[in-house]
Design a protein around this motif. Structure first.
Motif, short mmCIF file in Angstrom:
data_model
loop_
_atom_site.label_atom_id
_atom_site.label_comp_id
_atom_site.label_asym_id
_atom_site.label_seq_id
_atom_site.Cartn_x
_atom_site.Cartn_y
_atom_site.Cartn_z
N GLU A 1 0.98 -1.30 -0.03
CA GLU A 1 0.03 -0.18 0.00
C GLU A 1 0.94 1.41 -0.15
OE1 GLU A 1 -2.15 -0.53 3.53
OE2 GLU A 1 -3.41 -2.10 2.59
N ASP A 2 0.42 2.21 -0.71
CA ASP A 2 1.27 3.58 -0.68
C ASP A 2 2.48 3.38 -1.48
OD1 ASP A 2 -1.04 4.93 0.40
OD2 ASP A 2 -0.28 4.05 2.39
N ALA A 3 2.99 2.37 -2.18
CA ALA A 3 4.36 2.13 -2.58
C ALA A 3 4.21 2.44 -4.26
CB ALA A 3 4.78 0.69 -2.21
N HIS A 4 3.08 2.88 -4.75
CA HIS A 4 2.92 2.59 -6.32
C HIS A 4 3.96 3.71 -6.78
CE1 HIS A 4 1.48 1.67 -10.25
NE2 HIS A 4 0.95 2.95 -10.34
N ALA A 5 3.93 4.73 -6.45
CA ALA A 5 4.95 6.02 -7.05
C ALA A 5 6.42 5.65 -6.65
CB ALA A 5 4.43 7.41 -6.04
N SER A 6 6.74 5.13 -5.87
CA SER A 6 8.18 4.61 -5.51
C SER A 6 8.71 3.84 -6.21
CB SER A 6 8.49 4.37 -3.92
OG SER A 6 7.62 3.09 -3.58
N ILE B 1 12.75 -8.46 -0.86
CA ILE B 1 13.26 -9.10 -1.94
C ILE B 1 12.45 -8.87 -3.28
CG2 ILE B 1 14.33 -10.59 -0.51
CD1 ILE B 1 12.15 -12.47 -1.28
N ALA B 2 11.44 -8.02 -3.24
CA ALA B 2 10.52 -7.88 -4.48
C ALA B 2 9.67 -6.64 -4.25
CB ALA B 2 9.84 -9.10 -4.84
N GLU B 3 9.53 -5.98 -5.46
CA GLU B 3 8.53 -4.64 -5.35
C GLU B 3 7.18 -5.39 -5.35
OE1 GLU B 3 12.44 -4.07 -5.29
OE2 GLU B 3 11.82 -4.49 -7.26
N GLN B 4 6.87 -6.23 -6.31
CA GLN B 4 5.43 -6.47 -6.48
C GLN B 4 5.56 -8.04 -6.46
OE1 GLN B 4 4.64 -4.93 -10.32
NE2 GLN B 4 3.59 -3.16 -9.51
N VAL B 5 4.31 -8.60 -6.35
CA VAL B 5 3.98 -9.96 -6.36
C VAL B 5 2.89 -10.37 -7.46
CG1 VAL B 5 4.50 -10.21 -3.85
CG2 VAL B 5 2.16 -10.13 -4.59
N VAL B 6 2.99 -11.46 -7.88
CA VAL B 6 1.73 -12.03 -8.62
C VAL B 6 1.40 -13.41 -8.10
CG1 VAL B 6 1.36 -13.43 -10.78
CG2 VAL B 6 2.69 -11.10 -10.92
#
Length: 224
Positions: free
Chosen positions: A111-116, A165-170
């Protein structure tokens, strides 16, 4: 009419059906029973992995192994999640969407990490994505022209952004609850998944009557 497969004694061999353990198992048994398949001890298999009833042989395995059994010819037909089929990319014929085990692949991030994350991608030209499904993940981001580094995990995917260890997940979700409990929000849908009835291509050619007949009965059962 195409001849049925026979065993070494010339007798008609049982139709071999691969059934996944775990979350799909109970619905698989119910659907097979509704399709007039004699499930016998499959309803309560205990530790048995191969169960025989008149006309059928059931092979019970891990969900990820079901396409392997069917593609290799160890089973004539089977039931597997669409997610497993896409990720395995094996030579099986998908005959029917059975309409249960519904879930979806999603992309999620803190949450709130999209811009970064967008800023990181502009700076590095790549982001790290944690998943159990590298093939699905790579195909999704490649179609969008986004460079990623896949972080392959086998356990709880949600932890990856939390430990850096990752910015996003699938991952696969039904309700999104586990993601939200770990302060992750869904930012994209990747694909829907549900249980599918699949067949070995050779079995479909050489045992057409039984394979397609079972598919038709399962289709009717899925509409009840």
């Amino acid at each position: 009419m195409i001849a049925r497969r026979t065993n070494a004694s010339g007798e008609v061999a049982p139709l071999r059906i691969a059934v996944p353990k775990g979350a799909l198992f109970a619905d698989c048994v119910s659907m097979l029973r509704a399709a007039d398949v004699e499930v016998g001890a499959l309803a309560d298999p205990g530790r048995q992995l191969v169960i025989r009833t008149p006309g059928y042989e059931f092979i019970i395995g891990k969900p990820t192994d079901i396409p392997v059994y069917v593609a290799s010819g160890a089973a004539d037909v089977g039931i597997a999640g669409k997610d497993v089929l896409v990720e395995s990319d094996l030579d099986v014929v998908e005959l029917l969407d059975l309409g249960f085990g519904e879930c979806r692949f999603v992309v999620a991030e803190p949450e709130d990490a999209h811009a970064s994350i967008e800023e990181l991608y502009r700076h590095l030209g790549v982001i790290r994505v944690a998943t159990k499904y590298p093939r699905v993940t790579e195909a999704h981001f490649a179609a969008r022209g986004i460079q990623i580094e896949v972080v392959k995990l086998n356990g709880n995917i949600e932890i990856a952004p939390l430990i850096g260890i990752a910015e996003q997940v699938v991952d696969i979700t039904q309700t999104g609850t586990t993601l939200s409990e770990n302060k992750l929000r869904i930012v994209e849908d990747v694909m829907d998944s549900s249980a599918r009835f699949i067949a070995n291509p050779a079995a479909l050619r050489t045992d057409t009557e039984r394979v397609t007949g079972l598919a038709q009965r399962l289709s009717a059962a899925s509409l009840q």
